[in-house]
Design a protein around this motif. Structure first.
Motif, short mmCIF file in Angstrom:
data_model
loop_
_atom_site.label_atom_id
_atom_site.label_comp_id
_atom_site.label_asym_id
_atom_site.label_seq_id
_atom_site.Cartn_x
_atom_site.Cartn_y
_atom_site.Cartn_z
N GLN A 30 -8.09 -9.58 -4.62
CA GLN A 30 -7.11 -9.69 -5.71
C GLN A 30 -7.82 -9.91 -7.05
OE1 GLN A 30 -4.11 -12.68 -5.15
NE2 GLN A 30 -2.80 -11.87 -6.73
N THR A 33 -9.61 -6.60 -7.94
CA THR A 33 -8.66 -5.56 -8.33
C THR A 33 -8.06 -5.83 -9.70
OG1 THR A 33 -8.11 -5.19 -5.99
CG2 THR A 33 -6.57 -4.33 -7.62
N ARG A 34 -7.74 -7.09 -9.95
CA ARG A 34 -7.18 -7.45 -11.26
C ARG A 34 -8.19 -7.20 -12.38
NH1 ARG A 34 -6.17 -12.58 -10.46
NH2 ARG A 34 -4.15 -12.20 -9.49
N PHE A 38 -5.93 -2.97 -11.89
CA PHE A 38 -4.95 -2.42 -10.95
C PHE A 38 -3.93 -3.49 -10.56
CE2 PHE A 38 -8.97 -0.12 -10.06
CZ PHE A 38 -8.57 1.14 -10.47
N SER A 39 -2.71 -3.03 -10.28
CA SER A 39 -1.65 -3.99 -9.93
C SER A 39 -1.66 -4.36 -8.46
CB SER A 39 -0.28 -3.42 -10.31
OG SER A 39 -0.07 -2.16 -9.68
N SER A 40 -2.03 -3.41 -7.60
CA SER A 40 -2.04 -3.70 -6.16
C SER A 40 -3.23 -4.59 -5.82
CB SER A 40 -2.14 -2.39 -5.35
OG SER A 40 -2.41 -2.68 -3.99
N PRO A 41 -3.00 -5.72 -5.16
CA PRO A 41 -4.10 -6.64 -4.84
C PRO A 41 -5.05 -6.12 -3.76
CG PRO A 41 -2.07 -7.41 -3.85
CD PRO A 41 -1.69 -6.25 -4.73
#
Length: 276
Positions: A30, A33-34, A38-41
């Motif tokens: 998470q 990804t953040r 990106f929004s999806s963890p």
């Protein structure tokens, strides 16, 4: 973390990057990804597993999140392009750009030398021929090749083989092989490199039908109706046969000529033959 220029698979690089960060801190997918925007963890976790892919723009986002800058980021983006290229020519062009970046920055891409070896028929031929012609100059080797090549091409090939540690050259100018056999191994691009070599060798074989005396060549073939299970057994039989041929060839140290053995098994009909 191993240099990004030593990778050819971006999925693996992301997986290794995460594993190293995780081992040293409370790093999570998470968080990663953040940082990449990106929004999806779990998006980058899926990318690392090969279940999702990156595009050119998202590749730069991820490269930034991993702290790659300059030529490292450029290499990572090319690596992503290579992973999704559709044609052999496109893959070859991109991989050569990756190698060029690595060469400029004095980084050896282990798979790069293997790619270059299988890219050109002259490499395996001269690797066998040079040790069999002690003291011979490039021009003499060039005249010995079929098809004939230039002395400049022979010199360039020999220089590459020595640099890649596939041949060794002594003070008298004689060549010896560092290993008796060279295989493609588990290369990411093995199908690409080998398809190109097989295409070249196939074209040379066609020329041999007309240009090589029949008592110096052997061509034969079979047309068979088989099942998928029989196909698998035949492929294994071919693999075993090739091992026996290698054993015969390597049982003697002397070389009179360099030969190429092509073995092809390919469909002449479509799978719908028994359907309908």
């Amino acid at each position: 973390m191993k240099d990004v220029l030593k990778y050819t698979n971006y999925h693996q690089y992301i997986a290794d990057y995460y594993a190293e960060k995780k081992a040293k801190s409370a790093f999570t997918w998470q968080t990663f990804t953040r940082a990449a925007g990106f929004s999806s963890p779990v998006f980058l976790k899926y990318v690392s597993e090969g279940r999702s892919n990156l595009g050119e723009e998202t590749a730069r986002q991820v490269a930034n999140a991993m702290g790659l800058v300059g030529y490292e980021q450029d290499y990572f983006v090319e690596m992503v392009k290579f992973g999704h290229a559709k044609t052999d020519e496109e893959k070859k062009s991109i991989f050569n750009r990756m190698l060029a970046i690595a060469d400029i920055h004095k980084v050896r891409v282990v798979e790069g030398e293997s790619f270059r070896f299988f890219e050109d028929w002259k490499n395996p031929v001269l690797r066998e021929l040079a040790p069999a012609m002690p003291g011979a100059k490039p021009l003499a080797m060039a005249h010995a090749c079929r098809p004939e090549v230039s002395a400049a091409e022979v010199s360039e090939t020999l220089n590459f083989l020595v640099k890649a540690n596939l041949l060794q050259k002594d003070k008298d100018g004689n060549y010896t092989q560092t290993d008796k056999i060279v295989t493609s191994g588990p290369m990411n691009f093995a199908p690409l490199a080998l398809r190109g070599l097989q295409r070249q060798m196939g074209e040379i074989a066609l020329g041999a039908i007309e240009n090589v005396p029949q008592d110096e060549r052997h061509f034969s073939g079979l047309t068979l109706g088989i099942t998928r299970e029989a196909y698998k057994k035949i492929v294994q039989e071919i693999a075993d046969f090739q091992k026996r041929v290698i054993a015969i060839a390597t049982s003697e140290s002397a070389t009179d000529e360099v030969y190429r053995l092509n073995v092809q098994l390919f469909p002449m009909t479509k799978k719908s033959v028994n359907k309908g």
